[in-house]
Design a protein around this motif. Structure first.
Motif, PDB file in Angstrom:
ATOM      1  N   LYS A   1       1.303   5.484  -0.362  1.00  0.00           N
ATOM      2  CA  LYS A   1       0.737   7.077  -0.537  1.00  0.00           C
ATOM      3  C   LYS A   1       1.580   8.044  -1.623  1.00  0.00           C
ATOM      4  CE  LYS A   1      -1.012  10.333   2.814  1.00  0.00           C
ATOM      5  NZ  LYS A   1      -1.091  10.863   4.049  1.00  0.00           N
TER       6      LYS A   1
ATOM      7  N   GLU B   1      -3.117   0.191  -3.594  1.00  0.00           N
ATOM      8  CA  GLU B   1      -3.118  -0.328  -3.219  1.00  0.00           C
ATOM      9  C   GLU B   1      -2.733  -1.989  -3.954  1.00  0.00           C
ATOM     10  OE1 GLU B   1      -4.814  -2.594   1.419  1.00  0.00           O
ATOM     11  OE2 GLU B   1      -6.065  -0.790   0.251  1.00  0.00           O
TER      12      GLU B   1
ATOM     13  N   GLU C   1      -3.756   6.855  -3.104  1.00  0.00           N
ATOM     14  CA  GLU C   1      -3.308   6.147  -1.930  1.00  0.00           C
ATOM     15  C   GLU C   1      -3.546   4.906  -3.381  1.00  0.00           C
ATOM     16  OE1 GLU C   1      -6.103   5.767   1.119  1.00  0.00           O
ATOM     17  OE2 GLU C   1      -5.450   7.337   1.373  1.00  0.00           O
TER      18      GLU C   1
ATOM     19  N   LYS D   1      -5.043  13.479  -2.462  1.00  0.00           N
ATOM     20  CA  LYS D   1      -5.055  11.844  -2.061  1.00  0.00           C
ATOM     21  C   LYS D   1      -4.593  11.410  -3.368  1.00  0.00           C
ATOM     22  CE  LYS D   1      -8.390  10.079   0.100  1.00  0.00           C
ATOM     23  NZ  LYS D   1      -9.867   9.877   0.257  1.00  0.00           N
TER      24      LYS D   1
ATOM     25  N   LYS E   1       0.746  -1.714   0.042  1.00  0.00           N
ATOM     26  CA  LYS E   1       0.184   0.209  -0.278  1.00  0.00           C
ATOM     27  C   LYS E   1       0.670   1.034  -0.117  1.00  0.00           C
ATOM     28  CE  LYS E   1      -4.366   2.657   2.112  1.00  0.00           C
ATOM     29  NZ  LYS E   1      -4.912   2.694   3.583  1.00  0.00           N
TER      30      LYS E   1
END
Length: 285
Positions: free
Chosen positions: A60, A81, A79, A77, A58
């Motif tokens: 960022k 994963e 992100e 944002k 994961k």
């Protein structure tokens, strides 16, 4: 000029869990993967947690003073994963503010790791989205002004996805190649694999206009004789690298976007077409 970044790794290299932090990655490093170099500025950072035994990570992404052609890029944002809950796919949750505007560009959903998997992605954007595409791919497209609202969802097998989308354009102006389109108003819907153009109208730089209406399937499997898109133009100036002419047309497009059939009438006048033969001559109308 040399640029430096830092890397901090805590954990195993070949098994087990760990985390990785990379700071100050020059955004222009993306040009390594691009055919045409872009004017990127600023840096991005990366924070990644991983489990090599479960083939999971994961990450960022963080932007800092990022820009392209002096247009700000603020990744609110970022992100990504992989292999969440043992599913062999990438889950995305991205939110980008372009040029410090209040309406973000959103990309959310998942992509399969292999070509036989399923995808489900949602893309939302307003005028900033078209301007971002303009700046990113820029030389042939210039979004000047107007109101745009895009909502799109793509899902299903990655080899044959279905779409649910709505694109609304109001009172907009766009330069495409050397053609100026003014007073663009459009409402386009995609349901499943059916594209429905409720209306598309635009005016040329000085005079003339173009109207597009109708519906057509994306894939060959849904072809119907009742599905057709009609393109009508009157006194419309069309310019490209090889032609400069006035176009009158009444064209029907049937079949599918995958394999279209075009018929109708086209009138060309007051211009030229450069047919690039060995004699290098221009053929005037």
């Amino acid at each position: 000029k040399k640029e430096y970044f830092s890397l901090d790794l805590n954990g195993g290299l070949f098994k087990g869990e760990g985390n990785l932090k990379i700071n100050q990655i020059p955004l222009k490093s993306l040009n390594i993967f691009l055919k045409d170099k872009k004017d990127f500025k600023g840096v991005v950072g990366l924070e990644l947690n991983y489990n090599l035994d479960k083939k999971y990570f994961k990450t960022k992404l963080i932007s800092k003073s990022a820009a392209i052609k002096n247009y700000g890029l603020n990744l609110k944002k970022g992100e990504i994963e992989y292999n969440k809950n043992g599913k062999d796919r990438f889950d995305l949750d991205l939110l980008l503010l372009f040029n410090d505007q209040k309406n973000p560009i959103k990309l959310y959903g998942y992509l399969p790791f292999n070509k036989k998997g399923l995808l489900d992605l949602e893309l939302n954007g307003k005028s900033e989205f078209l301007k971002f595409i303009d700046v990113l791919y820029g030389e042939n497209i210039n979004f000047k002004k107007g109101n745009v609202d895009l909502d799109m969802r793509i899902r299903g097998p990655i080899s044959l996805p279905i779409f649910n989308a709505e694109l609304i354009i109001e009172d907009s102006e766009i330069d495409i190649f050397k053609n100026n389109l003014r007073k663009i108003n459009s409402k386009i819907k995609i349901k499943g694999d059916q594209v429905e153009i409720n209306r598309f109208s635009a005016f040329g730089e000085k005079k003339g206009g173009i109207i597009i209406r109708g519906n057509l399937p994306i894939y060959d499997e849904k072809i119907s004789s009742e599905k057709v898109i009609r393109v009508t133009s009157d006194d419309f100036k069309l310019v490209s690298q090889n032609n400069d002419l006035i176009l009158d047309s009444n064209i029907n497009i049937s079949g599918s976007f995958q394999n279209p059939t075009i018929n109708g009438g086209i009138g060309l006048r007051e211009g030229f077409i450069d047919i690039k033969k060995t004699d290098k001559k221009n053929y005037r109308i």
